[in-house]
Motif scaffolding. Structure first.
Motif, short mmCIF file in Angstrom:
data_model
loop_
_atom_site.label_atom_id
_atom_site.label_comp_id
_atom_site.label_asym_id
_atom_site.label_seq_id
_atom_site.Cartn_x
_atom_site.Cartn_y
_atom_site.Cartn_z
N ALA A 107 5.56 -1.32 4.51
CA ALA A 107 6.22 -0.19 3.87
C ALA A 107 5.94 -0.16 2.37
CB ALA A 107 7.72 -0.25 4.12
N LEU A 108 5.87 -1.33 1.76
CA LEU A 108 5.63 -1.40 0.32
C LEU A 108 4.22 -0.91 -0.01
CD1 LEU A 108 7.28 -2.26 -2.15
CD2 LEU A 108 6.18 -4.51 -2.01
N ASN A 109 3.26 -1.25 0.85
CA ASN A 109 1.89 -0.77 0.64
C ASN A 109 1.82 0.75 0.81
OD1 ASN A 109 -1.01 -1.20 0.25
ND2 ASN A 109 -1.22 -0.68 2.41
N TYR A 110 2.49 1.27 1.83
CA TYR A 110 2.54 2.72 2.01
C TYR A 110 3.18 3.40 0.79
CZ TYR A 110 1.35 2.37 7.02
OH TYR A 110 0.73 2.15 8.22
N ARG A 111 4.26 2.83 0.29
CA ARG A 111 4.94 3.41 -0.86
C ARG A 111 4.05 3.35 -2.11
NH1 ARG A 111 7.29 6.05 -2.69
NH2 ARG A 111 8.93 5.06 -3.93
N PHE A 112 3.32 2.26 -2.27
CA PHE A 112 2.38 2.13 -3.38
C PHE A 112 1.37 3.28 -3.34
CE2 PHE A 112 -1.91 0.69 -4.60
CZ PHE A 112 -1.72 0.45 -5.94
N LEU A 113 0.91 3.64 -2.15
CA LEU A 113 -0.08 4.70 -2.01
C LEU A 113 0.54 6.09 -2.15
CD1 LEU A 113 -2.07 3.14 0.97
CD2 LEU A 113 -2.85 3.33 -1.39
N LEU A 114 1.66 6.31 -1.48
CA LEU A 114 2.31 7.63 -1.54
C LEU A 114 2.84 7.96 -2.93
CD1 LEU A 114 4.25 7.60 1.86
CD2 LEU A 114 2.16 8.85 1.31
N ASN A 115 3.11 6.93 -3.71
CA ASN A 115 3.55 7.11 -5.08
C ASN A 115 2.50 7.83 -5.93
OD1 ASN A 115 4.77 6.18 -7.81
ND2 ASN A 115 2.86 5.04 -7.73
N ASN A 116 1.22 7.73 -5.51
CA ASN A 116 0.12 8.35 -6.25
C ASN A 116 -0.11 9.76 -5.70
OD1 ASN A 116 -2.37 9.15 -7.34
ND2 ASN A 116 -3.11 7.04 -7.45
N SER A 117 0.23 10.77 -6.47
CA SER A 117 0.15 12.15 -6.00
C SER A 117 -1.28 12.62 -5.78
CB SER A 117 0.87 13.09 -6.99
OG SER A 117 0.25 13.02 -8.26
N ALA A 118 -2.27 11.89 -6.31
CA ALA A 118 -3.67 12.28 -6.10
C ALA A 118 -4.11 12.01 -4.67
CB ALA A 118 -4.58 11.52 -7.07
N ILE A 119 -3.46 11.05 -4.01
CA ILE A 119 -3.79 10.68 -2.63
C ILE A 119 -3.12 11.67 -1.69
CG2 ILE A 119 -3.44 8.93 -0.84
CD1 ILE A 119 -3.64 6.83 -3.11
N THR A 120 -3.91 12.24 -0.78
CA THR A 120 -3.36 13.25 0.11
C THR A 120 -2.74 12.65 1.35
OG1 THR A 120 -5.19 14.70 -0.57
CG2 THR A 120 -3.82 15.44 1.27
N THR A 121 -3.47 11.79 2.05
CA THR A 121 -3.03 11.34 3.37
C THR A 121 -3.52 9.93 3.67
OG1 THR A 121 -2.93 11.99 5.71
CG2 THR A 121 -5.01 12.37 4.56
N LEU A 122 -2.74 9.22 4.51
CA LEU A 122 -3.04 7.85 4.89
C LEU A 122 -3.34 7.78 6.38
CD1 LEU A 122 0.05 6.12 3.17
CD2 LEU A 122 -2.07 6.91 2.09
N SER A 123 -4.38 7.07 6.73
CA SER A 123 -4.74 6.92 8.13
C SER A 123 -3.75 6.00 8.84
CB SER A 123 -6.15 6.33 8.25
OG SER A 123 -6.47 6.09 9.60
N LEU A 124 -3.35 6.41 10.03
CA LEU A 124 -2.45 5.62 10.86
C LEU A 124 -3.13 5.45 12.21
CD1 LEU A 124 0.24 4.31 11.57
CD2 LEU A 124 1.23 6.58 11.83
N GLY A 125 -3.58 4.25 12.51
CA GLY A 125 -4.37 4.01 13.72
C GLY A 125 -3.54 3.52 14.89
N ALA A 126 -2.56 4.32 15.30
CA ALA A 126 -1.68 3.92 16.40
C ALA A 126 -2.43 3.90 17.72
CB ALA A 126 -0.49 4.87 16.48
N ALA A 127 -2.16 2.88 18.54
CA ALA A 127 -2.76 2.79 19.87
C ALA A 127 -1.86 3.38 20.94
CB ALA A 127 -3.09 1.33 20.20
N ASN A 128 -0.59 3.63 20.59
CA ASN A 128 0.37 4.18 21.54
C ASN A 128 1.49 4.86 20.75
OD1 ASN A 128 2.50 2.11 20.95
ND2 ASN A 128 0.93 0.76 21.81
N PRO A 129 2.33 5.64 21.41
CA PRO A 129 3.38 6.37 20.68
C PRO A 129 4.33 5.47 19.89
CG PRO A 129 3.12 7.28 22.88
CD PRO A 129 2.29 6.03 22.83
N GLU A 130 4.65 4.31 20.43
CA GLU A 130 5.59 3.42 19.76
C GLU A 130 5.10 2.95 18.40
OE1 GLU A 130 4.67 3.14 23.02
OE2 GLU A 130 6.53 4.13 23.66
#
Length: 375
Positions: A220-243
């Protein structure tokens, strides 16, 4: 779920994107995961011809679902062929696989080397076929993914051919920050590749890192570090299943500036690295390169920093084993190829005993041969 403008494309993309690399071998698995992602607000789906049957399965999903094609954004990736004819075939194959008349975002899969950049500039470059497909409306926007060095990425962006970039950038790998700034200046959409896995296998962090990040999780801290930067649009999420969508998306609406507590936690991590590594910490200045034996010294020592400094041994071992096995996707020889030539020593501002540290890293993390995840 928050949404952001994807640079000059003006697409409004969810801050998390579903990458289909890990659910590309079972149609039911992909259907279930995509349906859950849509219900949670994800509107951007990324795949590639190299990712199993991801395109075919997603095309079947589009055909069988009630979703409006204009409500979702599709990115697929093509590895450059040697001829323009090959590129035309690849584009049509992707359109046929996806059962759609257009691809929102097409990315060149891997502009990683000087040769790849030079290929864009030749008079018979495949890029002209892609630009023509863009004029015809088969492709809406053109981008590239990259594992290259700063110079290659910068020169590729400066061609002004692209609308977006798929980039490696995380809290534990900030080397590409100048590219974030350049892409922002050029108004390119910025898609961060694999922040959970390549960002440090943060879905299964070591106990030391978990304790240090409490009350946050390292992921979560890494995601927040990235989302904090408004220049970054989107983060890849490589889920293998819905959970596997549920935990990451707990921060999908948290794109505000880092809090004081979050900043203090990141400072705590840096302080621990300094204290644990002491005079053996590599600051990632890259002045040690080039190496006559083609050892990727900064990356080897970055992995040592994380393994020794934060007990991130599983991640360090996983990535170290990629050396000599992944070609231009993860360049460089392993640390045991050092010949003690000493060329790097006077260039190191910290005066690190680089040959000793390279061999130490090899002894710690050599393990068995590694492969890229999608292979």
């Amino acid at each position: 779920m928050k949404y952001r403008r994807f640079g000059k494309t003006n697409l409004n993309i969810s801050v998390f994107s579903l990458g289909l690399m890990r659910c590309c071998y079972s149609e039911k698995q992909l259907f279930d995961t995509v349906n859950k992602a849509l219900n949670l607000g994800i509107n951007h789906f990324e795949m590639a011809k190299a990712y199993g049957k991801s395109e075919q399965f997603f095309g079947n999903f589009l055909k069988q679902s009630n979703i409006n094609r204009h409500d979702i954004i599709i990115t697929t990736k093509l590895t450059p062929p040697d001829t323009q004819k090959g590129n035309i075939i690849n584009i049509q194959e992707s359109l046929d696989n996806l059962q759609t008349e257009y691809i929102d975002c097409l990315a060149i899969h891997g502009i990683n080397t000087e040769d790849h950049w030079q290929q864009l500039l030749t008079k018979d470059s495949y890029i002209y076929t892609l630009l023509e497909a863009k004029k015809q409306g088969k492709i809406k926007y053109l981008g590239f993914s990259t594992h290259g060095n700063l110079d290659v990425i910068k020169k590729t962006i400066d061609t002004n051919l692209f609308d977006f970039v798929n980039l490696h950038y995380y809290y534990f790998f900030q080397r590409n920050y100048p590219i974030i700034e350049l892409a922002k200046e050029k108004d390119l959409g910025i898609f961060i590749i694999s922040p959970a896995d390549k960002g440090g296998m943060l879905y299964q962090p070591p106990q030391k890192l978990k304790q240090m990040c409490h009350p946050f999780t390292p992921l979560a801290l890494n995601y927040r570090f990235l989302l904090n930067n408004s220049a970054i649009t989107t983060l890849s999420l490589g889920a293998a299943n819905p959970e596997e969508l549920l935990t990451p998306l707990q921060v999908a609406d948290q794109d505000f500036p880092l809090t004081k507590e979050e900043k203090d936690t990141l400072i705590k991590i840096e302080d621990s690295l300094k204290q644990t590594l002491d005079t053996q910490k590599c600051s990632q200045c890259y002045q040690c390169l080039p190496c006559p034996e083609n050892i990727n010294i900064p990356e080897v020592l970055r992995l040592r920093n994380l393994g020794v400094g934060l007990d991130m041994n599983d991640f360090a071992r996983y990535r170290y084993q990629m050396f000599e096995n992944a070609g231009h996707w993860f360049w460089g020889n392993k640390g045991d190829k050092c010949t003690d030539c000493g060329e790097c020593l006077p260039r190191c501002p910290e005066k690190l005993a680089i040959p000793e540290l390279l061999r130490d890293t090899h002894d710690r993390f050599q393990g068995s041969q590694g492969r890229r995840l999608w292979e």
